[in-house]
Design an enzyme around this catalytic site. Structure first.
Site, PDB file in Angstrom:
ATOM      1  N   LEU A  45       0.813  -1.219   0.000  1.00 23.33           N
ATOM      2  CA  LEU A  45       0.000   0.000   0.000  1.00 23.33           C
ATOM      3  C   LEU A  45       0.843   1.264   0.000  1.00 23.33           C
ATOM      4  O   LEU A  45       0.521   2.242   0.656  1.00 23.33           O
ATOM      5  CB  LEU A  45      -0.962  -0.004   1.202  1.00 23.33           C
ATOM      6  N   VAL A  87       4.007  -4.313  -4.750  1.00 23.23           N
ATOM      7  CA  VAL A  87       5.217  -3.981  -3.995  1.00 23.23           C
ATOM      8  C   VAL A  87       6.358  -3.700  -4.958  1.00 23.23           C
ATOM      9  O   VAL A  87       6.214  -3.832  -6.176  1.00 23.23           O
ATOM     10  CB  VAL A  87       5.605  -5.105  -2.998  1.00 23.23           C
ATOM     11  N   LYS A  88       7.466  -3.320  -4.396  1.00 23.81           N
ATOM     12  CA  LYS A  88       8.651  -3.020  -5.203  1.00 23.81           C
ATOM     13  C   LYS A  88       8.986  -4.225  -6.074  1.00 23.81           C
ATOM     14  O   LYS A  88       8.991  -5.356  -5.582  1.00 23.81           O
ATOM     15  CB  LYS A  88       9.807  -2.707  -4.243  1.00 23.81           C
ATOM     16  N   ASN A  90       6.124  -3.238 -11.736  1.00 21.18           N
ATOM     17  CA  ASN A  90       6.876  -3.160 -12.989  1.00 21.18           C
ATOM     18  C   ASN A  90       7.866  -4.308 -13.087  1.00 21.18           C
ATOM     19  O   ASN A  90       9.068  -4.108 -13.104  1.00 21.18           O
ATOM     20  CB  ASN A  90       7.645  -1.840 -13.049  1.00 21.18           C
ATOM     21  N   SER A 106      -0.042   1.258 -16.228  1.00 19.27           N
ATOM     22  CA  SER A 106       0.606   2.505 -16.623  1.00 19.27           C
ATOM     23  C   SER A 106      -0.226   3.702 -16.190  1.00 19.27           C
ATOM     24  O   SER A 106      -1.430   3.611 -16.037  1.00 19.27           O
ATOM     25  CB  SER A 106       0.781   2.542 -18.140  1.00 19.27           C
ATOM     26  N   GLY A 137       1.115   5.980 -13.674  1.00 14.30           N
ATOM     27  CA  GLY A 137       1.619   6.526 -12.416  1.00 14.30           C
ATOM     28  C   GLY A 137       0.546   6.557 -11.347  1.00 14.30           C
ATOM     29  O   GLY A 137      -0.478   5.867 -11.451  1.00 14.30           O
ATOM     30  N   LYS A 149       3.930  -3.774 -21.492  1.00 16.29           N
ATOM     31  CA  LYS A 149       4.149  -2.589 -20.645  1.00 16.29           C
ATOM     32  C   LYS A 149       5.585  -2.077 -20.803  1.00 16.29           C
ATOM     33  O   LYS A 149       5.830  -0.865 -20.855  1.00 16.29           O
ATOM     34  CB  LYS A 149       3.874  -2.949 -19.178  1.00 16.29           C
ATOM     35  N   HIS A 171       5.805  -0.274 -24.061  1.00 23.13           N
ATOM     36  CA  HIS A 171       5.133   1.010 -23.853  1.00 23.13           C
ATOM     37  C   HIS A 171       6.113   2.027 -23.252  1.00 23.13           C
ATOM     38  O   HIS A 171       6.229   3.152 -23.721  1.00 23.13           O
ATOM     39  CB  HIS A 171       3.917   0.830 -22.932  1.00 23.13           C
ATOM     40  N   ASN A 172       6.814   1.616 -22.224  1.00 24.82           N
ATOM     41  CA  ASN A 172       7.769   2.529 -21.580  1.00 24.82           C
ATOM     42  C   ASN A 172       8.909   2.892 -22.521  1.00 24.82           C
ATOM     43  O   ASN A 172       9.376   4.033 -22.527  1.00 24.82           O
ATOM     44  CB  ASN A 172       8.331   1.908 -20.295  1.00 24.82           C
ATOM     45  N   GLU A 206       7.723   5.420 -24.817  1.00 25.07           N
ATOM     46  CA  GLU A 206       7.635   6.677 -24.053  1.00 25.07           C
ATOM     47  C   GLU A 206       9.004   7.389 -24.026  1.00 25.07           C
ATOM     48  O   GLU A 206       9.084   8.606 -24.208  1.00 25.07           O
ATOM     49  CB  GLU A 206       7.140   6.333 -22.647  1.00 25.07           C
TER      50      GLU A 206
END
Ligand code: NBP
Length: 474
Positions: free
Chosen positions: A10, A74-75, A102, A128, A130, A182, A185-186, A189
């Site tokens: 969280l 989580v990370k 990610n 995606s 943020g 994804k 996508h980045n 970007e």
């Protein structure tokens, strides 16, 4: 009543995603390793919906309806594996574990295979947009089994961004497909931002315009073919004045671009697949170059700074707009090629048009342009390259002369434009009747007897370079 779905982890992304779920009427169980975060979420946002706080993963699992759906936020990396290891013994066959972080797609493939062995569904979902997207509607790229998507799809589609009534979420494909998409996508970007930055630099240094004037140029561009979130926020950033100095903020920000690694991953995977994603690679390298401050100083000292004299020119703005558009078509064409290659390699059966559809909202590269890409793949799913679609072919043809003028100006003025230059070289490379690859093959045959094929007949050949230079069958 049992909770419909759970979120563990969280920090900013997880709590916003949980709030998004709760706001859409789902009873959502929430958990974090450090329970103060869970308490803070309930205290600050508990009134927004139906939350079920859990202090332990056991409690979290016990609060859920079956089959269970648990989103991990989580990370990425070892923390994700730690949570999975703790979670799996608590679950039953048919339950679904969704990783919204990610993750690298290869990790997702590994985790999916391991959980499948245990009768569980593992869904690697690229998310995606943020923190803002997580709260108000992200673009969601879930991979995993079709069965898991039957359960999860309706939930994810309802919290995703929506464009023209279509949710920005679709079942991407099996195992690592969602996280791969994804990642690309980045990567796109990165390329898009680099091209925008080069356009700005040219208008500034060759065109002699101020950041505020260039902000207006981008604002105008945002009402045409280039309409996109990135062009829109470029106008915002360029138009912003620093409160401390009264200067344009862009002149106060240190010119060293950072990166978190997904652009690098995209290029690494493209190298493995043999797909030339030059636009993304140049963008990653341009960021690296900007950060090599000592080297920049040393070379500037050795050669003196490049002395660019502005050559104000009324056509420059339109030329740069066209060059930006054409280079952007190339960058997207390359990214879509990479997805197509991975789809073939891993048997994902990706629907490329659908990828363009789910990027239209919620994410950083959202743009009008993506509708055109979707239309191109709807017409011709097996398109050899986006460049050959009628619409993009006409757009690039129309831009070509302006694109060349801009590249010439950049090169002769000494303003680096690696994105524009390499995109044009890619285009010219694909169009060339003959490439000097024939000479490369000749050289390889000379020093390493690597052999070559001929244009006029089948087979492989080798020239006896150190002998009588006759040709032999290889
Ligand atoms: P962070 O990436 O900063 O991770 C913090 C969370 O990970 C906390 O909940 C922390 O728990 C938990 N955690 C860690 Br660290 N190690 C753990 C462990 N061993 N066991 C259990 N929990 C552990 O959070 P974020 O910025 O919200 O991002 C979450 C995911 O979403 C990441 O994978 C990120 O790459 C991805 N993502 C982020 C964005 C963005 O804009 N930030 C966008 C898209 C995707 P604790 O509170 O107990 O320390």
């Amino acid at each position: 009543a049992p909770a419909r779905i759970a979120v563990t982890g969280l920090a900013v992304m997880g709590s916003n995603l949980a709030r998004n779920l709760a706001r859409h009427g789902f009873r959502v169980a929430v958990h974090n390793r450090t329970s103060t975060r869970t308490e803070a979420l309930i205290e600050q946002h508990g009134h927004e919906g139906d939350f079920v706080p859990a202090e332990t993963l056991e409690q979290l699992v016990a609060s859920l309806q079956t089959p269970r759906q648990i989103i991990i936020m989580v990370k990425a990396g070892a923390p994700t594996d730690a949570v999975i290891d703790e979670l799996v013994p608590l679950l039953e066959p048919g339950d679904m574990v969704i990783d919204g972080g990610n993750a690298h797609y290869a990790d997702t493939r590994r985790r999916e295979a391991a959980l499948r062995e245990a009768g569980l569904h593992f869904v690697g979902a690229g998310i995606s947009g943020g923190e803002e997207g997580a709260l108000n509607g992200p673009s969601i790229m879930p991979g995993g089994s079709a069965e898991s998507y039957r359960h999860l799809g309706p939930v994810l589609e309802s919290i995703a961004a929506e464009v023209d009534g279509v949710p920005c979420c679709v079942h991407v494909g099996p195992d690592g497909a969602g996280h791969f998409v994804k990642m690309v996508h980045n990567g796109i970007e990165y390329a898009d931002m680099q091209l925008i930055a080069e356009a700005y630099d040219l208008l500034r240094r060759v065109g002699g315009r101020t950041p505020a004037q260039i902000a207006d140029v981008f604002r105008t561009w945002n009402s045409g073919d280039l309409e996109s979130y990135l062009v829109e926020i470029t106008a915002e950033v360029l138009g912003h004045t620093d409160a401390d100095t009264g200067a344009a903020l862009v002149d106060v920000i240190a010119d060293e671009a950072e990166q978190k690694g997904t652009g690098r991953w995209t290029v690494q995977e493209a190298l493995e697949l043999g797909v030339p994603v030059t636009g993304i690679a140049e963008a990653v390298f341009a960021r690296s170059l900007s950060g090599r401050v000592d080297q920049r100083t040393a070379v500037r000292d050795a050669f003196g700074p490049s002395d660019v004299t502005a050559q104000p020119d009324d056509d420059l703005v339109e030329d740069v707009r066209l060059a930006l558009y054409a280079s952007k078509v190339v960058a997207y064409a390359q990214g879509f090629d990479q997805m197509r290659a991975a789809s073939a390699e891993y048997g994902w059966d990706l629907d490329l048009g659908a990828m363009a559809t789910i990027w239209r909202g919620g994410c950083i590269i959202r743009a009008r342009f993506l509708d055109r890409i979707r239309e191109a793949y709807d017409k011709q799913p097996e398109l050899a390259s986006l460049l050959v679609d009628d619409y993009f072919r006409d757009a690039v043809r129309n831009a070509e002369q302006a694109w060349r003028r801009v590249v010439v100006k950049a090169v002769s003025a000494g303003v680096p434009a690696p994105g524009f230059v390499s995109a044009l070289a890619y285009y010219d490379g694909l169009r060339s009747e003959r490439l000097p690859a024939s000479l490369v093959q000749g050289l390889r045959d000379f020093f390493g007897a690597h052999t070559y094929r001929r244009t006029d007949r089948g087979g492989s050949f080798h020239t006896l370079w150190s002998g009588d230079r006759s040709q032999v069958d290889a």
